[in-house]
Design an enzyme around this catalytic site. Sequence first.
Site, PDB file in Angstrom:
ATOM      1  N   ASP A   1      10.543   3.618  -5.470  1.00 42.60           N
ATOM      2  CA  ASP A   1      11.210   2.141  -5.396  1.00 42.60           C
ATOM      3  C   ASP A   1      10.992   1.258  -6.292  1.00 42.60           C
ATOM      4  O   ASP A   1      11.376   0.256  -6.436  1.00 42.60           O
ATOM      5  CB  ASP A   1      11.366   1.900  -3.656  1.00 42.60           C
ATOM      6  CG  ASP A   1      10.038   1.725  -3.092  1.00 42.60           C
ATOM      7  OD1 ASP A   1       9.006   1.185  -3.954  1.00 42.60           O
ATOM      8  OD2 ASP A   1       9.910   1.613  -2.004  1.00 42.60           O
TER       9      ASP A   1
ATOM     10  N   GLN B   1       3.966   8.120  -3.612  1.00 36.99           N
ATOM     11  CA  GLN B   1       5.087   8.995  -3.750  1.00 36.99           C
ATOM     12  C   GLN B   1       6.473   8.011  -3.817  1.00 36.99           C
ATOM     13  O   GLN B   1       7.462   9.002  -4.001  1.00 36.99           O
ATOM     14  CB  GLN B   1       5.366   9.659  -2.436  1.00 36.99           C
ATOM     15  CG  GLN B   1       3.815  10.724  -2.152  1.00 36.99           C
ATOM     16  CD  GLN B   1       3.878  11.300  -0.907  1.00 36.99           C
ATOM     17  OE1 GLN B   1       4.566  12.316  -0.573  1.00 36.99           O
ATOM     18  NE2 GLN B   1       3.244  10.709   0.218  1.00 36.99           N
ATOM     19  N   ASN B   2       6.386   6.989  -3.722  1.00 37.32           N
ATOM     20  CA  ASN B   2       7.552   6.102  -3.783  1.00 37.32           C
ATOM     21  C   ASN B   2       8.217   5.966  -5.028  1.00 37.32           C
ATOM     22  O   ASN B   2       7.453   5.864  -6.010  1.00 37.32           O
ATOM     23  CB  ASN B   2       7.321   4.738  -2.918  1.00 37.32           C
ATOM     24  CG  ASN B   2       7.014   4.941  -1.438  1.00 37.32           C
ATOM     25  OD1 ASN B   2       7.184   6.111  -1.186  1.00 37.32           O
ATOM     26  ND2 ASN B   2       6.676   3.954  -0.977  1.00 37.32           N
TER      27      ASN B   2
ATOM     28  N   HIS C   1       6.008  10.816  -8.081  1.00 36.99           N
ATOM     29  CA  HIS C   1       7.402  11.173  -7.913  1.00 36.99           C
ATOM     30  C   HIS C   1       8.706  10.614  -9.007  1.00 36.99           C
ATOM     31  O   HIS C   1       9.750  10.962  -8.996  1.00 36.99           O
ATOM     32  CB  HIS C   1       8.045  11.215  -6.527  1.00 36.99           C
ATOM     33  CG  HIS C   1       7.230  12.175  -5.665  1.00 36.99           C
ATOM     34  ND1 HIS C   1       7.407  12.296  -4.199  1.00 36.99           N
ATOM     35  CD2 HIS C   1       6.343  13.273  -5.768  1.00 36.99           C
ATOM     36  CE1 HIS C   1       6.598  13.056  -3.764  1.00 36.99           C
ATOM     37  NE2 HIS C   1       6.144  13.942  -4.710  1.00 36.99           N
TER      38      HIS C   1
ATOM     39  N   ALA D   1       2.634  -0.535   8.952  1.00 35.29           N
ATOM     40  CA  ALA D   1       1.776  -0.900   7.832  1.00 35.29           C
ATOM     41  C   ALA D   1       1.599  -2.379   7.473  1.00 35.29           C
ATOM     42  O   ALA D   1       0.424  -2.742   7.193  1.00 35.29           O
ATOM     43  CB  ALA D   1       2.091   0.134   6.475  1.00 35.29           C
TER      44      ALA D   1
HETATM   45  P1  OAD Z   1       9.352  10.266   5.017  1.00 34.02           P
HETATM   46  O1  OAD Z   1      10.334   9.872   5.345  1.00 34.02           O
HETATM   47  O2  OAD Z   1       9.000  11.959   4.957  1.00 34.02           O
HETATM   48  O3  OAD Z   1       7.734   9.951   6.153  1.00 34.02           O
HETATM   49  C1  OAD Z   1       7.854   8.476   6.311  1.00 34.02           C
HETATM   50  C2  OAD Z   1       6.558   8.279   7.307  1.00 34.02           C
HETATM   51  O4  OAD Z   1       6.363   6.830   7.188  1.00 34.02           O
HETATM   52  C3  OAD Z   1       6.707   8.936   8.460  1.00 34.02           C
HETATM   53  O5  OAD Z   1       5.617   9.593   8.691  1.00 34.02           O
HETATM   54  C4  OAD Z   1       6.819   7.740   9.510  1.00 34.02           C
HETATM   55  O6  OAD Z   1       6.194   7.717  10.779  1.00 34.02           O
HETATM   56  C5  OAD Z   1       6.072   6.658   8.731  1.00 34.02           C
HETATM   57  N1  OAD Z   1       6.610   5.194   8.919  1.00 34.02           N
HETATM   58  C6  OAD Z   1       7.885   4.781   9.057  1.00 34.02           C
HETATM   59  N2  OAD Z   1       7.849   3.347   9.261  1.00 34.02           N
HETATM   60  C7  OAD Z   1       6.505   2.773   9.141  1.00 34.02           C
HETATM   61  C8  OAD Z   1       5.978   1.728   8.789  1.00 34.02           C
HETATM   62  N3  OAD Z   1       6.636   0.656   9.301  1.00 34.02           N
HETATM   63  N4  OAD Z   1       4.455   1.632   8.973  1.00 34.02           N
HETATM   64  C9  OAD Z   1       3.915   2.752   8.861  1.00 34.02           C
HETATM   65  N5  OAD Z   1       4.448   4.061   8.714  1.00 34.02           N
HETATM   66  C10 OAD Z   1       5.551   4.279   9.063  1.00 34.02           C
HETATM   67  O7  OAD Z   1       8.572   9.726   3.389  1.00 34.02           O
HETATM   68  P2  OAD Z   1       7.429  10.480   2.724  1.00 34.02           P
HETATM   69  O8  OAD Z   1       5.914  11.184   3.316  1.00 34.02           O
HETATM   70  O9  OAD Z   1       7.029   9.405   1.755  1.00 34.02           O
HETATM   71  O10 OAD Z   1      10.575  12.422  -2.513  1.00 34.02           O
HETATM   72  O11 OAD Z   1       8.280  11.611   1.786  1.00 34.02           O
HETATM   73  C11 OAD Z   1       7.477  12.189   0.590  1.00 34.02           C
HETATM   74  C12 OAD Z   1       8.668  12.565  -0.293  1.00 34.02           C
HETATM   75  O12 OAD Z   1       9.896  13.177   0.111  1.00 34.02           O
HETATM   76  C13 OAD Z   1       9.108  11.208  -1.003  1.00 34.02           C
HETATM   77  O13 OAD Z   1       8.542  11.023  -2.066  1.00 34.02           O
HETATM   78  C14 OAD Z   1      10.533  11.731  -1.488  1.00 34.02           C
HETATM   79  C15 OAD Z   1      10.941  12.616  -0.399  1.00 34.02           C
HETATM   80  O14 OAD Z   1      11.817  13.502  -0.499  1.00 34.02           O
HETATM   81  C16 OAD Z   1      11.039  12.162  -3.862  1.00 34.02           C
HETATM   82  O15 OAD Z   1      11.728  11.196  -3.699  1.00 34.02           O
HETATM   83  C17 OAD Z   1      10.720  13.242  -4.862  1.00 34.02           C
END
Ligand code: OAD
Length: 250
Positions: free
Chosen positions: A115, A112-113, A130, A242
Site C-alpha cells: 500500500d 508484506q504490504n 510483495h 498496532a
Molecule cells: P491478513 O489479512 O492475512 O492478516 C492481517 C492480520 O492483522 C490478522 O492477523 C489480524 O488479526 C491483524 N490485525 C487486524 N487489524 C489489526 C490492528 N489494528 N492491529 C494489529 N493487528 C491487526 O494480512 P497479511 O498477513 O498481511 O499478499 O497477508 C499476507 C499477504 O497475503 C499479503 O501481503 C497479501 C495477501 O495475499 C499480496 O498482496 C501479494
Amino acid sequence: MTADSTRGSMADDSLIQSARAHIVSAKSITVLTGAGISADSGVPTFRGENGLWRDYRAEDLATPEAFERNPRLVWEWYNWRREILSNKKPNEAHHSLVHLESRLQEFRLITQNVDGLHRLAGSKKMYELHGDIWKVRCTSCQLVAANHDVPLLLPPHCRTCGGLLRPHIVWFGEALDEQILSKSFQAVESCELMMIVGTSGLVYPAAMLMPAAKAKGAFIIEINLDSTPYSPDVDLSLQGRAKEILPLLY
Ligand code: OAD
C-alpha cells in the site's frame, strides 16, 4: 522460551513494560509488518470480513492464472484497492516505526504490504516483499514504472512497447524478488530483536522469517489483534491494535 500473552482487548501494562525493556536495550531490530498495521488507516485486511470484493477472495484474484483468464477483472480489483488507498494516510503505528528507525543504527523494516503507507510515513530501511500497488510492469518488455492513476484506464498498455501492463506485485504462485528475500533473511538472522506486527503469518515465504530469527536466538515480540500461528512460539505476544501498542513501546 514460552509465549507470554494476554487474551483480551489490550495487552496489560506489565507485558508492555517488558517489551519496552527489551526494545530499549536492543542494538538491532527487524520488524515484519502485514495488513493489520494499515487496518487503522482504513485499509481492509486480506483475510478479515472487509477483505472481500464482489465475493472474490484475494487468493482468487492475485494469481497469474486469474490475470491470464481475465486481466480486466483483476485490474478492476486493483482499481478498487487503489481507490480505497488514494485518500489513506499512515497511522500512529507507521509513524512510530519511523521513529524507531531514527533511533537505531541497525534497523530493518520488512513489509508484506503493497500500500505504500510505510514509505509515505518516511520509512527508509525497508524491504517490500510483495511489491508496490503504485507501480506497473509490462508483461512484454518487463519495464517497471510508477503509476498513481485512480482509476487506471483499462486495459492499461505500456508506453514503450504497447504490451499489457500488470500490477508490480508478487502474486500467489510467483517467486519473490531474490535479492529482497535474501536481504530480508539476512535482516532477521542478524537481529537481536524481531517484532511482528499485524500479519496472520499464513503466507509463505514471509511466514518463514520469524522461525529464521528465532533459530538465531532473536527475541520475538508479536503485536496483533488476535492470536496467530506465531503466537505460541514468540517470546511476548501483545494483543491489541498496532497503532495503540507500538507508540507505548519506545
Ligand atoms: P491478513 O489479512 O492475512 O492478516 C492481517 C492480520 O492483522 C490478522 O492477523 C489480524 O488479526 C491483524 N490485525 C487486524 N487489524 C489489526 C490492528 N489494528 N492491529 C494489529 N493487528 C491487526 O494480512 P497479511 O498477513 O498481511 O499478499 O497477508 C499476507 C499477504 O497475503 C499479503 O501481503 C497479501 C495477501 O495475499 C499480496 O498482496 C501479494
